[in-house]
Design an enzyme around this catalytic site. Sequence first.
Site, PDB file in Angstrom:
ATOM      1  N   ARG A  55     -11.866  -3.320  -1.410  1.00  0.00           N
ATOM      2  CA  ARG A  55     -12.691  -4.337  -0.767  1.00  0.00           C
ATOM      3  C   ARG A  55     -13.915  -3.693  -0.119  1.00  0.00           C
ATOM      4  NH1 ARG A  55     -10.969  -5.890   3.407  1.00  0.00           N
ATOM      5  NH2 ARG A  55      -9.097  -4.621   3.706  1.00  0.00           N
ATOM      6  N   LYS A 196      -8.887 -12.597  -1.434  1.00  0.00           N
ATOM      7  CA  LYS A 196      -8.972 -12.487   0.015  1.00  0.00           C
ATOM      8  C   LYS A 196     -10.000 -13.449   0.617  1.00  0.00           C
ATOM      9  CE  LYS A 196      -5.777  -9.484   0.816  1.00  0.00           C
ATOM     10  NZ  LYS A 196      -4.502  -9.947   1.456  1.00  0.00           N
ATOM     11  N   HIS A 215      -0.745 -13.037   7.143  1.00  0.00           N
ATOM     12  CA  HIS A 215      -0.858 -11.985   6.135  1.00  0.00           C
ATOM     13  C   HIS A 215       0.515 -11.334   6.028  1.00  0.00           C
ATOM     14  CE1 HIS A 215      -2.913  -8.030   4.687  1.00  0.00           C
ATOM     15  NE2 HIS A 215      -2.516  -8.783   3.685  1.00  0.00           N
ATOM     16  N   SER A 233      -2.330  -3.689   3.484  1.00  0.00           N
ATOM     17  CA  SER A 233      -2.118  -3.131   2.156  1.00  0.00           C
ATOM     18  C   SER A 233      -1.578  -1.709   2.250  1.00  0.00           C
ATOM     19  CB  SER A 233      -3.446  -3.128   1.391  1.00  0.00           C
ATOM     20  OG  SER A 233      -3.314  -2.460   0.178  1.00  0.00           O
ATOM     21  N   LYS A 237       4.658  -4.435   2.000  1.00  0.00           N
ATOM     22  CA  LYS A 237       4.995  -5.863   1.959  1.00  0.00           C
ATOM     23  C   LYS A 237       5.553  -6.271   0.600  1.00  0.00           C
ATOM     24  CE  LYS A 237       1.267  -8.094   2.882  1.00  0.00           C
ATOM     25  NZ  LYS A 237       0.371  -6.957   2.604  1.00  0.00           N
ATOM     26  N   THR A 238       4.849  -5.901  -0.454  1.00  0.00           N
ATOM     27  CA  THR A 238       5.264  -6.313  -1.798  1.00  0.00           C
ATOM     28  C   THR A 238       6.553  -5.619  -2.197  1.00  0.00           C
ATOM     29  OG1 THR A 238       2.971  -6.711  -2.446  1.00  0.00           O
ATOM     30  CG2 THR A 238       4.565  -6.422  -4.214  1.00  0.00           C
ATOM     31  N   ASP A 252       2.261 -11.944  -0.126  1.00  0.00           N
ATOM     32  CA  ASP A 252       1.087 -11.535   0.655  1.00  0.00           C
ATOM     33  C   ASP A 252       0.580 -12.552   1.672  1.00  0.00           C
ATOM     34  OD1 ASP A 252      -0.872  -9.523   1.186  1.00  0.00           O
ATOM     35  OD2 ASP A 252      -2.343 -10.695   0.093  1.00  0.00           O
ATOM     36  N   ARG A 317      -3.722  -1.571  -8.989  1.00  0.00           N
ATOM     37  CA  ARG A 317      -3.131  -2.870  -8.672  1.00  0.00           C
ATOM     38  C   ARG A 317      -2.570  -3.562  -9.910  1.00  0.00           C
ATOM     39  NH1 ARG A 317      -2.677  -4.784  -3.233  1.00  0.00           N
ATOM     40  NH2 ARG A 317      -4.168  -3.588  -1.990  1.00  0.00           N
TER      41      ARG A 317
END
Length: 526
Positions: A55, A196, A215, A233, A237-238, A252, A317
């Site tokens: 990003r 995002k 988030h 990130s 989390k994933t 997410d 990703r």
Amino acid sequence: MATTMHVSDVAELLSEGRTHFNLSPAALVEHSVRRHEAMLAANGAIVGYTNRTGRSPKDKFIVRDETTEHTVAWGAVNTPFEPERFDALYARVMDHLRGRELYVQDLFCGADPLYRLPVRTVNEYAWHNLFVRQLFLRPTAEELKTHRPEFTVISVPEFRADPRRDGVNSEVFILLNFTRRTVLIGGTSYAGEMKKSIFSVMNFMLPPRNVFPMHCSANVGRDGASALFFGLSGTGKTTLSADPSRDLVGDDEHGWSADGVFNFEGGCYAKCIKLSRKNEPQIWNALRFGCVLENVALDADSRVPDYNDDSKTENTRAAYPVDFIDHAVIPGVAGHPRNVVFLTADAFGVLPPISRLTPEQAMYHFLSGYTAKVAGTEAGVREPSATFSTCFGSPFLPLAPKVYAEMLGRRLREHNAQCWLVNTGWQGGPYGVGRRMEIPFTRAMVDAAVESELTKEEFEIEPTFGFSIPNACHGVPPQILNPRNAWPDKAAYDKAAEDLRNRFARNFEHFDAPPEVKAAGPKAQK
């Protein structure tokens, strides 16, 4: 076959040229390969490569007008942009796109019909269009007949801004206009900007409707109780929410309403650097036809992905529909969570692997949002560094932090949810000296917490931060539960812990928080 047609609802953009609407994944794969935008991998996924590999937060702006003047928390994160400059840049983008082959998807954000947002995305690249199709919620054929977009995302990677002329910081721009209900993205082919930007939109629109936007990832156990996993990130989390023993709601972004939690999206956006079949079997199996890989290296001959190759970026990703995960919850809605987990990657190796928090500590650490900024997540970041990201999602929060923190506090108390802080970062020393926490150990601790097994163990108070830490956890070596024990040099640990305590204290000075929340922060050792 592609459908080419003229439309009037975004007349400036789509009234000329070749525009393909709501193509299937197979058709978009064909277009991506035909146009040499992406490559087909041996596992059936397509692979796109981007000019920026993360990003670009310094290139993001919000149009400041009557809609946002007194609602957005303006500052370093939410940078204002003049409406006239937006209009001028928008017009130039329209000129750039006129006559080009374009791809449009009509989608939803929000699995709960009461709060879902109809979204339209317009893309220069076919693989970008597949990306958003797989990540957002896909309407049925019947729903498409009445779909009326309430927000439009226009992504033009091949358009480069002129900072002097356009009033931006570089050739890249991400502009949110809440009055015109438009997101304008240019100069970057990093697909995550589209995802995002709509998350930022939901974070602006939902709090006034008494929905807490988060988030976080979410899953559900066999007993029907859901759990939330907050974190930036790279904190897990994933990985941790894609648990074979639990059903995945989403990886997410979620909302927490009066009725429970719901996924904003219809897909997952997983980091896949060093991905392994052993440690992350569900994600591994999801990387197949219909999946979009971003910046993943391929063997030149076999086209087999090499997930250990970070020559392009560590921020590799994978984007795929949530139903590519076994036992996904469809639609993505669940009841109120029993457990809330904050994930942090502590680069100093100081925080315990797992800690039980009081509601006041939860508020403190939610506002603090401490973690390490993982390499590659943002342009220019090459190795982990300590950072504080308010509410574990500061770049995506248009409103004042206390708005979101107060919503968290109310939800925890109303539904008697237990909050945990889990360190997926380093132990035995800081980054470069210690080791990254092993995924199986973290998963064992998280499983014990969300399945209500960990509360049966004895806890002790860690002195520097005031955390309650367990003395034992099934499947985890007891010596790693207290972080000080994992350091060979105890004096070095004490010094590092005190340094981190002071960082927390300095960071929290600018927050508007109740006295009991401020008092829940870490204390200096006596």
